[in-house]
Design an enzyme around this catalytic site. Structure first.
Site, PDB file in Angstrom:
ATOM      1  N   ASP A  67       0.825  -1.208  -0.079  1.00 58.59           N
ATOM      2  CA  ASP A  67      -0.079  -0.148  -0.011  1.00 58.59           C
ATOM      3  C   ASP A  67       0.822   1.181  -0.001  1.00 58.59           C
ATOM      4  O   ASP A  67       1.846   1.270   0.258  1.00 58.59           O
ATOM      5  CB  ASP A  67      -0.933  -0.037   1.127  1.00 58.59           C
ATOM      6  N   ASP A 136      -8.562  -3.111  14.137  1.00 62.47           N
ATOM      7  CA  ASP A 136      -9.682  -3.350  13.891  1.00 62.47           C
ATOM      8  C   ASP A 136      -9.753  -4.496  12.904  1.00 62.47           C
ATOM      9  O   ASP A 136     -10.959  -4.878  12.375  1.00 62.47           O
ATOM     10  CB  ASP A 136     -10.247  -2.212  13.392  1.00 62.47           C
ATOM     11  N   HIS A 138      -8.137  -4.819  10.109  1.00 57.98           N
ATOM     12  CA  HIS A 138      -7.797  -4.613   8.693  1.00 57.98           C
ATOM     13  C   HIS A 138      -6.438  -5.034   8.139  1.00 57.98           C
ATOM     14  O   HIS A 138      -5.378  -5.384   8.899  1.00 57.98           O
ATOM     15  CB  HIS A 138      -7.756  -2.914   8.448  1.00 57.98           C
ATOM     16  N   GLU A 143     -10.100  -1.294   5.255  1.00 56.59           N
ATOM     17  CA  GLU A 143     -10.639  -1.016   6.579  1.00 56.59           C
ATOM     18  C   GLU A 143     -11.894  -2.035   6.691  1.00 56.59           C
ATOM     19  O   GLU A 143     -12.350  -2.564   5.692  1.00 56.59           O
ATOM     20  CB  GLU A 143     -11.053   0.246   6.609  1.00 56.59           C
TER      21      GLU A 143
END
Length: 260
Positions: A67, A136, A138, A143
């Site tokens: 990324d 979370d 991801h 996300e």
């Protein structure tokens, strides 16, 4: 999905670096997918030590970026291209000519995403993709509620992710709001997925990934769909796994020749 519980981050790094080294011995021009952040650093340090000792040759290895921030120039110290050059390419003795990554400063960001997705395919695909995981759930910058078949694309960061990444910048206002990330569908095309998680703060996300339902609310749970996915966790990150004892017993009794 194979779950390997190790004593600490250093042991996890050594284990994964060993798998990367074995891959490079079999396939010297392997395409390694790499992640940024503090979690994978023990992997890169252990692999660099093997390079220095002469036990593995990285002269033909290729590196693919997972990324990138949108809007940061390639020479910005916190662009992921710069980070990977410092933490991966230079320590491993790999030149930028062997590096693949998306253009976060492209005028047409969507076209840059599509171009990078094609480039990965044209390069023969990623042989081993190293992943971290967010609190979370991801992976990459996919996300919660990201499509499980998504391709490389632009994503808007959650405020929590921006807060988590602010430590790398002078203040949170400097953290970009947008990123380019390989999509979950793109990630799943790698031949071997290796997720490393350390620390108690990742325990809930690890449990949801490994033992929870397949659900977009926990993007990392998509690893359940992959034929060769390995989750390496330290004792703290494994603390909420219901089947931890089974995972330990399975790994202890695994033939050495199978690797991870």
């Amino acid at each position: 999905m194979e779950v390997v519980i190790v004593p600490d981050a250093k042991a996890g790094g050594a284990l994964i670096a060993g798998a990367m080294a074995d891959l490079l011995r079999r396939t010297p021009d392997a395409l390694l997918g790499v992640a940024t952040g503090s979690t994978p650093l023990p992997v890169y340090e252990a692999l660099a030590a093997q390079v220095r000792s002469g036990s593995v040759d990285t002269s033909r290895a290729r590196i693919a970026q997972l990324d990138e921030y949108v809007g940061l120039t390639a020479d910005h110290p916190e662009s992921y291209r710069s980070v990977l050059r410092r933490e991966v390419l230079e320590p491993l003795g790999i030149g930028m000519d062997a590096f693949m990554g998306p253009d976060g400063t492209a005028e047409d960001v969507q076209a840059a995403c599509e171009a990078y997705d094609r480039a990965l395919t044209e390069a023969g695909g990623v042989d081993l993709q190293l992943l971290g995981i967010g609190t979370d759930g991801h992976i990459g910058f996919n996300e919660p509620c990201s499509s499980l078949v998504s391709r490389t694309r632009i994503k808007t960061l959650t405020e929590q992710t921006r807060v988590d990444n602010a430590r790398f910048f002078d203040d949170i206002d400097q953290v970009p709001h947008h990123v380019i990330t390989q999509g979950i569908g793109t990630i799943l095309e790698a031949r071997h997925l290796v997720l490393l998680a350390t620390g108690e703060g990742k325990a809930d996300a690890v449990a949801a990934t490994v033992e929870g339902p397949l659900a977009a609310v926990c993007p990392a749970s998509a690893l359940q769909l992959h034929p060769h996915a390995t989750v390496v966790v330290d004792e703290a990150a494994a603390s909420k796994l219901k089947f931890a004892d089974y995972f330990r017993r399975t790994y202890v009794n695994k033939p050495d020749w199978q690797g991870i």
